[in-house]
Every structure is written in structure tokens, then in C-alpha cells.
Write an enzyme that holds these catalytic residues in place. Sequence first.
Site, PDB file in Angstrom:
ATOM      1  N   SER A   1     -18.812   4.243   4.621  1.00 42.44           N
ATOM      2  CA  SER A   1     -17.889   4.219   3.215  1.00 42.44           C
ATOM      3  C   SER A   1     -16.772   5.468   3.717  1.00 42.44           C
ATOM      4  O   SER A   1     -17.032   6.099   4.162  1.00 42.44           O
ATOM      5  CB  SER A   1     -18.844   4.641   1.999  1.00 42.44           C
ATOM      6  OG  SER A   1     -17.689   5.254   1.174  1.00 42.44           O
TER       7      SER A   1
ATOM      8  N   GLN B   1     -18.139  -6.163  -6.368  1.00 42.71           N
ATOM      9  CA  GLN B   1     -16.667  -6.805  -6.078  1.00 42.71           C
ATOM     10  C   GLN B   1     -16.633  -8.099  -5.585  1.00 42.71           C
ATOM     11  O   GLN B   1     -16.025  -9.037  -5.942  1.00 42.71           O
ATOM     12  CB  GLN B   1     -16.143  -5.669  -5.100  1.00 42.71           C
ATOM     13  CG  GLN B   1     -14.789  -5.956  -4.714  1.00 42.71           C
ATOM     14  CD  GLN B   1     -13.992  -4.939  -3.947  1.00 42.71           C
ATOM     15  OE1 GLN B   1     -13.511  -4.055  -4.597  1.00 42.71           O
ATOM     16  NE2 GLN B   1     -14.169  -5.016  -2.415  1.00 42.71           N
TER      17      GLN B   1
ATOM     18  N   HIS C   1     -14.402  -1.803   7.918  1.00 40.76           N
ATOM     19  CA  HIS C   1     -13.007  -2.364   7.669  1.00 40.76           C
ATOM     20  C   HIS C   1     -12.875  -3.350   8.872  1.00 40.76           C
ATOM     21  O   HIS C   1     -12.234  -4.395   8.912  1.00 40.76           O
ATOM     22  CB  HIS C   1     -12.054  -1.563   7.548  1.00 40.76           C
ATOM     23  CG  HIS C   1     -12.214  -0.626   6.213  1.00 40.76           C
ATOM     24  ND1 HIS C   1     -12.369   0.669   6.171  1.00 40.76           N
ATOM     25  CD2 HIS C   1     -11.907  -0.789   4.834  1.00 40.76           C
ATOM     26  CE1 HIS C   1     -12.307   1.304   5.072  1.00 40.76           C
ATOM     27  NE2 HIS C   1     -12.136   0.086   4.237  1.00 40.76           N
TER      28      HIS C   1
ATOM     29  N   GLN D   1      -8.025   1.181 -10.086  1.00 40.78           N
ATOM     30  CA  GLN D   1      -9.581   1.062 -10.080  1.00 40.78           C
ATOM     31  C   GLN D   1     -10.162   2.235 -10.218  1.00 40.78           C
ATOM     32  O   GLN D   1     -11.422   2.443 -10.006  1.00 40.78           O
ATOM     33  CB  GLN D   1      -9.688   0.222  -8.893  1.00 40.78           C
ATOM     34  CG  GLN D   1      -9.545   0.985  -7.687  1.00 40.78           C
ATOM     35  CD  GLN D   1      -9.555  -0.359  -6.558  1.00 40.78           C
ATOM     36  OE1 GLN D   1      -8.893  -1.064  -6.607  1.00 40.78           O
ATOM     37  NE2 GLN D   1     -10.761  -0.274  -5.643  1.00 40.78           N
TER      38      GLN D   1
HETATM   39  P1  AMP Z   1     -12.206  -0.167   0.532  1.00 41.07           P
HETATM   40  O1  AMP Z   1     -11.189   0.181   1.744  1.00 41.07           O
HETATM   41  O2  AMP Z   1     -13.170   0.691   0.350  1.00 41.07           O
HETATM   42  O3  AMP Z   1     -11.478  -0.870  -0.766  1.00 41.07           O
HETATM   43  O4  AMP Z   1     -12.924  -1.426   1.400  1.00 41.07           O
HETATM   44  C1  AMP Z   1     -12.001  -2.503   1.815  1.00 41.07           C
HETATM   45  C2  AMP Z   1     -13.140  -3.754   2.240  1.00 41.07           C
HETATM   46  O5  AMP Z   1     -13.803  -3.271   3.108  1.00 41.07           O
HETATM   47  C3  AMP Z   1     -13.932  -4.143   0.948  1.00 41.07           C
HETATM   48  O6  AMP Z   1     -14.094  -5.468   0.881  1.00 41.07           O
HETATM   49  C4  AMP Z   1     -15.136  -3.554   1.113  1.00 41.07           C
HETATM   50  O7  AMP Z   1     -16.294  -4.273   0.642  1.00 41.07           O
HETATM   51  C5  AMP Z   1     -15.310  -3.475   2.707  1.00 41.07           C
HETATM   52  N1  AMP Z   1     -16.276  -2.584   3.276  1.00 41.07           N
HETATM   53  C6  AMP Z   1     -16.198  -1.214   2.881  1.00 41.07           C
HETATM   54  N2  AMP Z   1     -17.316  -0.464   3.685  1.00 41.07           N
HETATM   55  C7  AMP Z   1     -17.914  -1.618   4.276  1.00 41.07           C
HETATM   56  C8  AMP Z   1     -18.969  -1.602   5.251  1.00 41.07           C
HETATM   57  N3  AMP Z   1     -19.753  -0.497   5.381  1.00 41.07           N
HETATM   58  N4  AMP Z   1     -19.600  -2.677   5.737  1.00 41.07           N
HETATM   59  C9  AMP Z   1     -18.860  -3.937   5.514  1.00 41.07           C
HETATM   60  N5  AMP Z   1     -17.504  -3.927   4.664  1.00 41.07           N
HETATM   61  C10 AMP Z   1     -17.112  -2.958   4.153  1.00 41.07           C
END
Ligand code: AMP
Length: 284
Positions: free
Chosen positions: A185, A153, A37, A61
Site C-alpha cells: 500500500s 472499490q 500497481h 475521496q
Molecule cells: P491507488 O493508487 O491506491 O488508488 O491504487 C491504484 C490501484 O492499484 C487500485 O486499483 C488498487 O486496488 C490497486 N492496488 C493497490 N495496492 C495493491 C496491491 N497490494 N495489490 C494489487 N493491487 C493494488
Amino acid sequence: MEIVTRAPRMTLLSREARARGERIGFVPTMGALHEGHLSLLRRARQASTLVVMSLFVNPAQFGPGEDFQRYPRDLARDADLAREAGTQILYAPEEREVYPPGFGTAVTVETLDSVLEGAGRPGHFRGVATVVTKLLNRVSPHVAFFGQKDAQQAVLVRRMVRDLEMDVEIEIGPTVREADGLALSSRNVYLNPEERRAAPVLCRALRRAESAIVSEEERDPERVLSLIRETVATEPLVSLEYAAVVDGDTLRPLEKIRGSVLVPLAARLGATRLIDNILLKVEE
Ligand code: AMP
């Protein structure tokens, strides 16, 4: 950094910023922030003059039996990290304002939302597309940032923005990984020590696939998938849900590896479900 919880306040700040000539960069998140993030927030800071991050754990979701209730939540920690990464507005709307009584509209990207992740998680991408639409309407950014980690996504949001003629640029940031390759993640905190030790096999499998395609010039998707399955099978704690070789724009399975090639996979480690992918440009 201002923390905004009310939607009309978000609209007002965005309108004022646009009137001042600011360029608004937007990073939607569900919180539990990590370096993935933060890398998107840094990109947003470079590409815009006003950085807005949203934090909303979107119930729409999550499927029944998924981890909505136990999804990690820590607003104070996330606010500190967001501020340090250059966020100027943290938009954390309340669920009852996002989905008020009588809410009845959904956005579906029909060509992309029922394959791969969508096949195993019915309704997931409808929830994503709907909330992203609502957030884009509220924040009204010039540019919005998503991570390659969630490859489907990213493809779906790009398609939706084109299909619905939304006036926003979409930028995709690369996947940020731990030193051993595990893609960052918010769900990695669910892994117990043995599962955490086993998890990098997913990245190793994708790197094995990448080197077969790039160095060994493998062009048969089935052989690439076999390599992935063999590699993942070396870790008994990891069970592969799917792996695929698809076109990076349409998500359709490729008969021959060429052009924009996306190799996504999903796996279970105990109760935890992880996804990862690689995206390659392969010369015709
Ligand atoms: P989330 O909080 O999981 O919904 O993720 C928010 C944003 O961060 C989304 O656009 C994800 O694709 C991105 N994101 C999550 N994990 C990673 C990562 N390891 N590297 C780059 N972007 C990420």
C-alpha cells in the site's frame, strides 16, 4: 511514454488509438507506485496494445482529517516506474481541470457505498465513483484494471459499470504482498519500524480465517470473526476497526459461509489506517 496533463489531449490520443484499432488498457492510480500497481500495468500490457495509466490524487475521496495533504507524491519516480512497466501514456490531469469551478455532479452507488469502508469514510466512494467515471470517459479504454486489495472499490466499480451501461471491461488483479504477508500500500511508508513489524498480523488473521473456512469447514461467520479478532489482538499496536464476512457481490453480511465470500478488514496502527481482505469461493 507521453505524459499528458491536459484532458483534451487525452481524448485526442484515445480517439486516434481507437481509430488505429488499438485495444486500450487502463490502470487508474494515485501514484506512489509499488509492485501492486506495477502488477496491474503488466496485466494491462498483456491484455491490450496501448497501456494508459492515470495518476491523480483525488481530493474528493479523502475525508476531512484524512491524509490528502501528506499523501506521498513523486511524479518523476512514478513516471520512471510506469514507463519500465510498459505504460505508453501517463495521464496526470490537474485538479482544476478535473474539478473546475462550478463542478456539481456526483456518482453514487447507493447499495454499496455506505457499508464497511463507506461507513467509516462517508463520501469516500462517491469520490471514487465520480473520478473513475470521469477518467473512464476521458481515456475511453476497452479494459480497466483494479486491485483486489481495495475489494469494496472493485465491487463498486463493477456495479457502477453494469448499472450505467458503461462500455468497458473491468479486470481485478490479485493483491500483491510483501514476503511477510503485508499487503502493499502507498500508505505503508507511514508506518514506523514497530508498526511495520506488527502490521503482518492483519494478513495472518485473514489466513487463519481462510484456513478455518477451507480446511476446517467452518461455516459460521461469527466464529471466523472471533478468530480474526483474537489474532489481531495479539499485536497491541494494531487496533481492528472492523472485520466482516460478506457476500462478494452485494457486500451484505452472510449468515452462513457459502458462495462468493469476502472477508474484509480495516485497522489502525498509530495514525495509519490499513485495509486488507480475502475473497473465497466456497462450495454450497
Ligand atoms: P491507488 O493508487 O491506491 O488508488 O491504487 C491504484 C490501484 O492499484 C487500485 O486499483 C488498487 O486496488 C490497486 N492496488 C493497490 N495496492 C495493491 C496491491 N497490494 N495489490 C494489487 N493491487 C493494488
